[in-house]
Design a protein around this motif. Structure first.
Motif, PDB file in Angstrom:
ATOM      1  N   TYR A   4     -44.714 -65.191  -9.197  1.00 38.86           N
ATOM      2  CA  TYR A   4     -46.078 -65.684  -9.179  1.00 38.86           C
ATOM      3  C   TYR A   4     -46.535 -65.854  -7.742  1.00 38.86           C
ATOM      4  N   ALA A   7     -50.793 -68.690  -4.425  1.00 41.26           N
ATOM      5  CA  ALA A   7     -52.015 -69.364  -4.878  1.00 41.26           C
ATOM      6  C   ALA A   7     -51.816 -70.030  -6.229  1.00 41.26           C
ATOM      7  N   LEU A   8     -50.953 -69.436  -7.070  1.00 40.55           N
ATOM      8  CA  LEU A   8     -50.694 -70.028  -8.381  1.00 40.55           C
ATOM      9  C   LEU A   8     -50.032 -71.385  -8.239  1.00 40.55           C
ATOM     10  N   CYS A  11     -52.423 -73.951  -7.249  1.00 37.45           N
ATOM     11  CA  CYS A  11     -53.256 -74.398  -8.360  1.00 37.45           C
ATOM     12  C   CYS A  11     -52.484 -75.331  -9.277  1.00 37.45           C
ATOM     13  N   ALA A  56     -52.069 -67.546 -14.992  1.00 38.64           N
ATOM     14  CA  ALA A  56     -52.275 -68.612 -14.017  1.00 38.64           C
ATOM     15  C   ALA A  56     -52.012 -69.990 -14.609  1.00 38.64           C
ATOM     16  N   ALA A 215     -58.457 -73.403  -4.741  1.00 36.71           N
ATOM     17  CA  ALA A 215     -57.106 -73.017  -5.152  1.00 36.71           C
ATOM     18  C   ALA A 215     -57.113 -72.382  -6.535  1.00 36.71           C
ATOM     19  N   LEU A 216     -57.960 -72.887  -7.413  1.00 35.14           N
ATOM     20  CA  LEU A 216     -58.072 -72.326  -8.759  1.00 35.14           C
ATOM     21  C   LEU A 216     -58.685 -70.924  -8.704  1.00 35.14           C
ATOM     22  N   SER A 218     -58.530 -68.839  -6.186  1.00 36.75           N
ATOM     23  CA  SER A 218     -57.514 -67.944  -5.626  1.00 36.75           C
ATOM     24  C   SER A 218     -56.477 -67.555  -6.661  1.00 36.75           C
ATOM     25  N   SER A 219     -56.064 -68.526  -7.468  1.00 36.74           N
ATOM     26  CA  SER A 219     -55.079 -68.253  -8.505  1.00 36.74           C
ATOM     27  C   SER A 219     -55.610 -67.273  -9.539  1.00 36.74           C
ATOM     28  N   GLU A 222     -55.772 -63.707  -8.065  1.00 38.52           N
ATOM     29  CA  GLU A 222     -54.449 -63.069  -8.057  1.00 38.52           C
ATOM     30  C   GLU A 222     -54.060 -62.615  -9.460  1.00 38.52           C
ATOM     31  N   ALA A 223     -54.359 -63.442 -10.449  1.00 41.74           N
ATOM     32  CA  ALA A 223     -54.001 -63.097 -11.823  1.00 41.74           C
ATOM     33  C   ALA A 223     -54.796 -61.894 -12.322  1.00 41.74           C
TER      34      ALA A 223
END
Length: 241
Positions: A4, A7-8, A11, A56, A215-216, A218-219, A222-223
């Protein structure tokens, strides 16, 4: 277990240190990307987002609304995001935080299959009656080419208007327009006349209220990237071809 991204974990740490964030994802009826199936919001964009949320370790409530209302809610209500939204210059100024792109649907003009209209550019449609709908970014783009639009409250009104001869052309996405025509029983009655715009003009995103934590965002980004990278998004799209 797949690795992962950092960023995950940021979050996850955020969610553990604060009360659970009640995310709300609102959208419109825009098949095959967002639509109601068996009393549940589904479609290609929705499936991508549900999978990204799962990866995420997040959750969100999904709701289908009129498009103008969905856009307004994402601007005014914390923890609310709207999709599938074009990342236009106007929306950039409204301070959204963006996740995506999710899908791509080229800006297009459709005509009745018996139409004699021929166009080389979208701007040449200025000589015809062209249908769009309120708050639609594709319609905004066509208007910037000098075309005056007859805007309906909802896009579902445009196909009947086209069939009745009340408009000559209909602004829609190349994929979504064809899908809607098929769903409404007009697949043999309309044709795609012309597509235009740059890739950025037709990419659609999740646009979140500025209060959604970075942060959320970014997560989720990425997902979403991982959903595309491993072919899952393409498999979702194949369900609707």
């Amino acid at each position: 277990m797949p690795p992962y991204p950092a960023a995950l974990f940021a979050c996850v740490a955020l969610c553990m240190s604060t009360p659970a964030l009640a995310l709300r994802f609102v959208t419109e009826d825009y098949p095959p990307f967002n639509m109601l199936e068996e009393n549940q919001v589904s479609g290609i964009s929705t499936l991508i987002l549900r999978e990204a949320l799962s990866r995420a370790q997040l959750s969100a409530e999904f709701e289908l609304l009129p498009w103008a209302r969905a856009l307004a809610m994402a601007r005014s209500q914390p923890q609310t995001c709207v999709y599938s939204a074009v990342r236009s210059a106007e929306r950039e100024k409204q301070g959204h935080k963006w996740v995506g792109p999710l899908v791509d649907d080229r800006i297009s003009l459709f005509a009745r299959v018996d139409s004699k209209i021929k166009l080389r550019t979208l701007g040449e449609a200025r000589n015809y009656r062209v249908g769009g709908y309120v708050a639609d970014a594709y319609g905004d783009y066509v208007e910037r080419q000098g075309v005056r639009l007859d805007r309906a409250p909802a896009d579902l009104m445009n196909l009947p208007k086209l069939m009745a001869g009340r408009i000559d052309l209909w602004v829609a996405g190349s994929i979504s327009g064809a899908y809607k025509a098929k769903r409404e029983g007009y697949q043999h009655d309309v044709k795609l006349l012309l597509s235009g715009g740059e890739p950025r003009d037709s990419q659609m995103w999740l646009a979140c209220n500025r209060a959604v934590p970075d942060a959320l965002i970014s997560s989720l980004n990425e997902a979403v990237k991982s959903v595309h990278a491993d072919g899952t998004a393409a498999r979702f799209a194949a369900r609707y071809h």
